[in-house]
Design a protein around this motif. Structure first.
Motif, PDB file in Angstrom:
ATOM      1  N   LEU A  68       1.925  -9.799  12.853  1.00 36.30           N
ATOM      2  CA  LEU A  68       1.103  -9.048  11.917  1.00 36.30           C
ATOM      3  C   LEU A  68      -0.255  -8.802  12.559  1.00 36.30           C
ATOM      4  N   ALA A  69      -0.613  -7.530  12.709  1.00 35.24           N
ATOM      5  CA  ALA A  69      -1.860  -7.165  13.374  1.00 35.24           C
ATOM      6  C   ALA A  69      -2.961  -6.797  12.384  1.00 35.24           C
ATOM      7  N   GLY A  70      -2.590  -6.356  11.190  1.00 36.71           N
ATOM      8  CA  GLY A  70      -3.601  -5.968  10.219  1.00 36.71           C
ATOM      9  C   GLY A  70      -2.975  -5.380   8.981  1.00 36.71           C
ATOM     10  N   CYS A  71      -3.845  -4.918   8.084  1.00 37.66           N
ATOM     11  CA  CYS A  71      -3.369  -4.313   6.843  1.00 37.66           C
ATOM     12  C   CYS A  71      -4.457  -3.441   6.249  1.00 37.66           C
ATOM     13  N   GLY A  72      -4.049  -2.681   5.266  1.00 34.79           N
ATOM     14  CA  GLY A  72      -4.964  -1.849   4.501  1.00 34.79           C
ATOM     15  C   GLY A  72      -4.259  -1.406   3.239  1.00 34.79           C
ATOM     16  N   ALA A  73      -5.029  -1.013   2.254  1.00 33.44           N
ATOM     17  CA  ALA A  73      -4.449  -0.597   0.981  1.00 33.44           C
ATOM     18  C   ALA A  73      -5.126   0.674   0.507  1.00 33.44           C
ATOM     19  N   LEU A  74      -4.399   1.398  -0.310  1.00 30.26           N
ATOM     20  CA  LEU A  74      -4.892   2.633  -0.893  1.00 30.26           C
ATOM     21  C   LEU A  74      -4.697   2.552  -2.400  1.00 30.26           C
ATOM     22  N   HIS A  81      -8.427  11.537  -6.006  1.00 32.22           N
ATOM     23  CA  HIS A  81      -9.399  10.618  -5.389  1.00 32.22           C
ATOM     24  C   HIS A  81      -8.755   9.252  -5.152  1.00 32.22           C
ATOM     25  N   GLY A  82      -8.778   8.813  -3.897  1.00 34.36           N
ATOM     26  CA  GLY A  82      -8.265   7.502  -3.540  1.00 34.36           C
ATOM     27  C   GLY A  82      -9.361   6.613  -2.995  1.00 34.36           C
ATOM     28  N   GLU A  83      -9.098   5.313  -3.035  1.00 34.53           N
ATOM     29  CA  GLU A  83     -10.046   4.322  -2.514  1.00 34.53           C
ATOM     30  C   GLU A  83      -9.337   3.419  -1.515  1.00 34.53           C
ATOM     31  N   ILE A  84      -9.977   3.195  -0.385  1.00 33.49           N
ATOM     32  CA  ILE A  84      -9.466   2.253   0.604  1.00 33.49           C
ATOM     33  C   ILE A  84      -9.868   0.850   0.186  1.00 33.49           C
ATOM     34  N   LYS A  85      -8.887  -0.054   0.207  1.00 24.61           N
ATOM     35  CA  LYS A  85      -9.106  -1.456  -0.148  1.00 24.61           C
ATOM     36  C   LYS A  85      -8.484  -2.343   0.939  1.00 24.61           C
ATOM     37  N   SER A  86      -8.962  -3.554   1.034  1.00 26.36           N
ATOM     38  CA  SER A  86      -8.331  -4.636   1.804  1.00 26.36           C
ATOM     39  C   SER A  86      -8.017  -4.290   3.258  1.00 26.36           C
ATOM     40  N   MET A  87      -8.932  -3.586   3.917  1.00 25.99           N
ATOM     41  CA  MET A  87      -8.777  -3.370   5.356  1.00 25.99           C
ATOM     42  C   MET A  87      -9.039  -4.699   6.057  1.00 25.99           C
ATOM     43  N   ARG A  88      -8.109  -5.103   6.890  1.00 28.86           N
ATOM     44  CA  ARG A  88      -8.267  -6.385   7.598  1.00 28.86           C
ATOM     45  C   ARG A  88      -7.469  -6.349   8.886  1.00 28.86           C
ATOM     46  N   THR A  89      -8.065  -6.854   9.944  1.00 31.43           N
ATOM     47  CA  THR A  89      -7.376  -7.021  11.224  1.00 31.43           C
ATOM     48  C   THR A  89      -7.189  -8.512  11.447  1.00 31.43           C
ATOM     49  N   ALA A  90      -5.996  -8.902  11.869  1.00 29.21           N
ATOM     50  CA  ALA A  90      -5.751 -10.301  12.205  1.00 29.21           C
ATOM     51  C   ALA A  90      -6.677 -10.688  13.361  1.00 29.21           C
ATOM     52  N   PRO A  91      -7.234 -11.896  13.333  1.00 27.34           N
ATOM     53  CA  PRO A  91      -8.230 -12.285  14.341  1.00 27.34           C
ATOM     54  C   PRO A  91      -7.781 -12.063  15.786  1.00 27.34           C
ATOM     55  N   GLU A  92      -6.519 -12.325  16.076  1.00 29.16           N
ATOM     56  CA  GLU A  92      -6.059 -12.178  17.461  1.00 29.16           C
ATOM     57  C   GLU A  92      -5.909 -10.722  17.898  1.00 29.16           C
ATOM     58  N   PHE A  93      -6.074  -9.782  16.967  1.00 22.52           N
ATOM     59  CA  PHE A  93      -5.970  -8.360  17.296  1.00 22.52           C
ATOM     60  C   PHE A  93      -7.292  -7.611  17.160  1.00 22.52           C
ATOM     61  N   THR A  94      -8.371  -8.313  16.847  1.00 22.49           N
ATOM     62  CA  THR A  94      -9.678  -7.675  16.671  1.00 22.49           C
ATOM     63  C   THR A  94     -10.092  -6.956  17.952  1.00 22.49           C
ATOM     64  N   GLY A  95     -10.645  -5.760  17.778  1.00 23.47           N
ATOM     65  CA  GLY A  95     -11.164  -5.002  18.904  1.00 23.47           C
ATOM     66  C   GLY A  95     -10.113  -4.272  19.718  1.00 23.47           C
ATOM     67  N   ARG A  96      -8.916  -4.119  19.187  1.00 23.29           N
ATOM     68  CA  ARG A  96      -7.824  -3.487  19.943  1.00 23.29           C
ATOM     69  C   ARG A  96      -7.323  -2.191  19.314  1.00 23.29           C
ATOM     70  N   GLY A  97      -8.067  -1.651  18.373  1.00 20.60           N
ATOM     71  CA  GLY A  97      -7.687  -0.371  17.790  1.00 20.60           C
ATOM     72  C   GLY A  97      -6.810  -0.447  16.556  1.00 20.60           C
ATOM     73  N   VAL A  98      -6.531  -1.655  16.080  1.00 19.07           N
ATOM     74  CA  VAL A  98      -5.668  -1.808  14.916  1.00 19.07           C
ATOM     75  C   VAL A  98      -6.331  -1.205  13.677  1.00 19.07           C
ATOM     76  N   ALA A  99      -7.591  -1.519  13.441  1.00 12.63           N
ATOM     77  CA  ALA A  99      -8.272  -1.001  12.246  1.00 12.63           C
ATOM     78  C   ALA A  99      -8.302   0.525  12.266  1.00 12.63           C
ATOM     79  N   ALA A 100      -8.579   1.122  13.415  1.00  6.27           N
ATOM     80  CA  ALA A 100      -8.599   2.579  13.506  1.00  6.27           C
ATOM     81  C   ALA A 100      -7.228   3.162  13.212  1.00  6.27           C
ATOM     82  N   ALA A 101      -6.170   2.524  13.692  1.00  8.09           N
ATOM     83  CA  ALA A 101      -4.814   3.016  13.446  1.00  8.09           C
ATOM     84  C   ALA A 101      -4.439   2.881  11.970  1.00  8.09           C
ATOM     85  N   VAL A 102      -4.787   1.764  11.344  1.00  2.09           N
ATOM     86  CA  VAL A 102      -4.499   1.583   9.917  1.00  2.09           C
ATOM     87  C   VAL A 102      -5.307   2.597   9.109  1.00  2.09           C
ATOM     88  N   LEU A 103      -6.564   2.783   9.458  1.00  6.19           N
ATOM     89  CA  LEU A 103      -7.395   3.760   8.756  1.00  6.19           C
ATOM     90  C   LEU A 103      -6.794   5.162   8.885  1.00  6.19           C
TER      91      LEU A 103
END
Length: 165
Positions: A68-74, A81-103
């Motif tokens: 599991l690298a990360g998650c996000g919710a809509l 109108h939607g809202e982004i909730k619960s964006m999170r990157t697993a600590p071992e994947f921080t800084g590797r583009g996971v958040a940008a890909a989930v976003l």
């Protein structure tokens, strides 16, 4: 030589998640706990597992193989109108583009749903600076409170106008 710490973003698989698996439950519990430790209760807007099961919310988890690298919710605020909730990157994947890909996935789904606007709330403290930079890099602009939010000096609000898919 390839950096073994950096997974290829094209190896990332993003799937709708029913929140029943131990990895996603642990990641979201850690996220909620860290948000509670970082923000006073009146300024903490992270959702717990029960709240994330609201029918208006869809959660996605992002995987690199079995990890599991990360998650996000809509969350649907209204049909446009939607809202982004619960964006999170697993600590071992921080800084590797996971958040940008989930976003990017959340933005694509919002467009598919026909939302004309996608918004989010994040913290104003330095701890949240990387999140704010991520959203600004992806075209979000600061805005005032939306939905049921009230003005709060510890919250920053962002929005992105969407063209339908």
């Amino acid at each position: 030589m390839t950096d073994s710490r950096t997974p290829a973003v094209d190896q990332l698989t993003v799937v709708a998640d029913d929140l029943s698996g131990a990895p996603i439950r642990a990641l979201l519990a850690a996220h909620h706990a860290e948000m509670a430790d970082t923000s006073p209760a009146e300024s903490m807007h992270a959702l717990d597992l029960t709240a994330l099961r609201d029918p208006a919310i869809t959660v996605w988890s992002a995987w690199v193989g079995a990890d599991l690298a990360g998650c996000g919710a809509l969350k649907e605020l209204d049909p446009e109108h939607g809202e982004i909730k619960s964006m999170r990157t697993a600590p071992e994947f921080t800084g590797r583009g996971v958040a940008a890909a989930v976003l990017a996935h959340l933005v694509a789904v919002a467009r598919e749903r026909g939302y004309r606007r996608l918004s989010l709330e994040t913290g104003a403290e330095d701890f949240f600076a990387p999140a704010r930079r991520l959203y600004l890099r992806h075209g979000f602009t600061e805005c005032g409170p939306f939905g049921s939010y009230s003005p709060d000096p510890l919250s920053r609000f962002f929005t992105l106008a969407l063209d339908p898919a």
